[in-house]
Enzyme design. Structure first.
Site, PDB file in Angstrom:
ATOM      1  N   ASP A  95     -26.372 -40.196   0.103  1.00  0.00           N
ATOM      2  CA  ASP A  95     -25.842 -41.523  -0.237  1.00  0.00           C
ATOM      3  C   ASP A  95     -26.728 -42.305  -1.211  1.00  0.00           C
ATOM      4  OD1 ASP A  95     -23.908 -40.816   1.539  1.00  0.00           O
ATOM      5  OD2 ASP A  95     -24.238 -42.465   2.935  1.00  0.00           O
ATOM      6  N   GLU A 150     -19.546 -33.790   0.688  1.00  0.00           N
ATOM      7  CA  GLU A 150     -20.368 -32.808   1.413  1.00  0.00           C
ATOM      8  C   GLU A 150     -21.823 -32.924   0.997  1.00  0.00           C
ATOM      9  OE1 GLU A 150     -21.961 -28.632   1.054  1.00  0.00           O
ATOM     10  OE2 GLU A 150     -21.579 -30.243  -0.367  1.00  0.00           O
ATOM     11  N   TRP A 151     -22.099 -33.942   0.155  1.00  0.00           N
ATOM     12  CA  TRP A 151     -23.460 -34.331  -0.249  1.00  0.00           C
ATOM     13  C   TRP A 151     -24.189 -33.272  -1.066  1.00  0.00           C
ATOM     14  CZ3 TRP A 151     -24.170 -34.653   5.658  1.00  0.00           C
ATOM     15  CH2 TRP A 151     -23.319 -35.637   6.186  1.00  0.00           C
ATOM     16  N   GLY A 152     -23.468 -32.236  -1.528  1.00  0.00           N
ATOM     17  CA  GLY A 152     -24.124 -31.190  -2.322  1.00  0.00           C
ATOM     18  C   GLY A 152     -24.879 -30.174  -1.483  1.00  0.00           C
ATOM     19  N   ASP A 153     -24.767 -30.256  -0.164  1.00  0.00           N
ATOM     20  CA  ASP A 153     -25.557 -29.375   0.710  1.00  0.00           C
ATOM     21  C   ASP A 153     -25.318 -27.890   0.444  1.00  0.00           C
ATOM     22  OD1 ASP A 153     -26.470 -31.633   1.896  1.00  0.00           O
ATOM     23  OD2 ASP A 153     -25.792 -31.152   3.933  1.00  0.00           O
ATOM     24  N   ASN A 154     -24.069 -27.525   0.172  1.00  0.00           N
ATOM     25  CA  ASN A 154     -23.710 -26.112  -0.033  1.00  0.00           C
ATOM     26  C   ASN A 154     -23.261 -25.831  -1.462  1.00  0.00           C
ATOM     27  OD1 ASN A 154     -23.692 -24.869   2.904  1.00  0.00           O
ATOM     28  ND2 ASN A 154     -22.801 -26.915   3.026  1.00  0.00           N
ATOM     29  N   ASP A 200     -15.581 -36.199   4.808  1.00  0.00           N
ATOM     30  CA  ASP A 200     -17.038 -36.241   4.989  1.00  0.00           C
ATOM     31  C   ASP A 200     -17.546 -34.998   5.725  1.00  0.00           C
ATOM     32  OD1 ASP A 200     -19.547 -37.399   4.746  1.00  0.00           O
ATOM     33  OD2 ASP A 200     -18.918 -39.335   5.563  1.00  0.00           O
TER      34      ASP A 200
END
Ligand code: GLA
Length: 400
Positions: free
Chosen positions: A202, A180-184, A147
């Site tokens: 999420d 990583e939630w697509g942040d980068n 995470d």
């Protein structure tokens, strides 16, 4: 001191030729994860019962394989920095739990985080990456979800590469699921690092809502679908766009559950169940074990679907499949039933990723709708009523 030196030496040698483990997730991984239903309320009995249910309900036979423990399994690190599970919740320890899950023919997954603390406030792996990977390998873990909480100041490429190298040097093939939630934009750089990467924040069990918390949002099924635009070209065997865990059986309607499951299958997302398997209604079990839908997800070409047409509230998605076959989904996003009167021949379908196309004027395909079992062919119009928030899911095979 000696231990630290050994770890440093391991890190250096791994760094030289580190690679992720190949051969894992040749098709999108399938399994279950504790988070959506249980959050931090987890223990070893729940994991054992879930493994039992997976076998008993035929889900293992349908292809589900991983039983994944999410956040909050942790106890403390000991004086050598070694992490231990929470002794009240996991009194037999993780090795015994892994042995149990393996004895059912299934695999065990665990969760950690790039930061010093996980999203739930437990010890993360920062500064302990090699040590944790070795610990997981000793326990017999097969899958690591990693995470992105408490990641301030870290490079995403660096943090995920370090854990990939740590897993490699620990020597046990463990699927590396990047969260990583697509942040980068991990799809741009993570092909050789992870076996899958989350593309969004999420999920939440609703059709088209967005739930805003103080520092993060949760997204309904349509919101997550819309965030996949442009990402399909980055996914393929061994490296998938992860649309987050399934919310099937978590409070949406049956039509919505079917649509959610069909779309995750069409876009070649990992299929990780999020419901309580110990008390699953038969209707939910039927959706989740539908062999035809799973076969679309698990097709060995591994090419996600794209939206080739939208008309009002209807969207048409196509997925090129092995042996020249196709899957087509017709999604009704709207609030009203739609009357479908679709002339296959009026649309030339051309895929810029697989470079495949279908000219329905030249070739006739037989189709079968996988939820109803109805069949037909593309020489005639496709006529159907599509309920709100539902999909028709068709498998197409050219006439020989
Ligand atoms: C993040 C992840 C979730 C879940 C929780 C656990 O929000 O995106 O999938 O793992 O943390 O705390």
């Amino acid at each position: 001191m000696k231990r630290a030196l050994i770890l440093l030496a391991l890190a250096a040698s791994a760094g030289a030729h580190a690679q992720k483990f190949e051969g894992l997730a040749a098709t999108p991984q399938m399994g279950w994860n504790s988070w959506n239903s249980f959050a931090c309320d987890i223990n070893e009995q729940l994991i054992r019962d879930t493994a039992d249910a997976m076998v008993k309900l035929g889900l293992k036979d349908a292809g589900y394989e991983y039983v994944n423990i999410d956040d909050c399994w942790h106890g403390k690190r000991d004086q050598d920095g070694v992490i231990h599970p929470n002794a009240e919740r996991f009194p037999s320890g993780m090795k015994a739990l892994a042995d149990y899950v393996h004895s059912k023919g299934l695999k065990l997954g665990i969760y950690s985080d790039v930061g010093a603390t996980t999203c739930g406030g437990h010890p993360g792996s920062r500064g302990h990456e090699y040590q944790d990977a070795i610990t997981y390998a000793r326990w017999g873990v097969d899958y690591v979800k990693y995470d992105w909480c408490d990641s301030k100041g870290l490079s995403a490429v660096g943090a995920y590469t370090t854990m990939r190298d740590a897993i490699r040097s620990a020597g046990r093939p463990m699927l590396f699921s990047m969260c990583e939630w697509g942040d980068n934009k991990p799809w741009e750089w993570a092909k050789d690092i992870g076996h899958s990467w989350r593309t969004t924040g999420d999920i939440y069990p609703c059709w088209d809502c967005e739930l805003n918390h103080d520092s993060f949002a949760r997204y309904g099924v349509m919101r997550i679908l819309d965030k996949q635009a442009g990402l399909r070209k980055y996914a393929g065997p061994g490296h998938w766009n992860d649309m987050d865990m399934l919310e099937v059986g978590m409070g949406m309607t049956e039509d919505e559950d079917r649509a959610h499951f069909a779309l995750w299958a069409m876009l070649a997302s990992p299929l990780i169940l999020g419901n309580d398997l110990r008390s699953m209604p038969e209707a939910t079990r039927r959706i989740l074990s539908n062999r035809d839908v799973i076969a679309i997800n698990q097709d060995k070409l591994g090419i996600p679907a794209w939206k080739f047409l939208s008309t009002g509230q209807l969207e048409y998605w196509a997925k090129p499949m092995a042996d020249g076959e196709w899957a087509v989904a017709v999604l009704n996003r709207g609030e009203q039933p739609a009357s479908l009167n679709y002339d296959w021949k009026a649309h030339f379908v051309s895929d810029d990723v697989s470079k495949r196309e279908i000219d329905f004027k030249k070739a006739v395909y037989n189709w079968r709708e996988v939820w109803s079992g109805k069949s037909g062919d593309t020489s005639r119009k496709l006529e159907a009523k599509v309920a709100p928030h539902s999909v028709l899911l068709l498998r197409l095979k050219a006439r020989g």
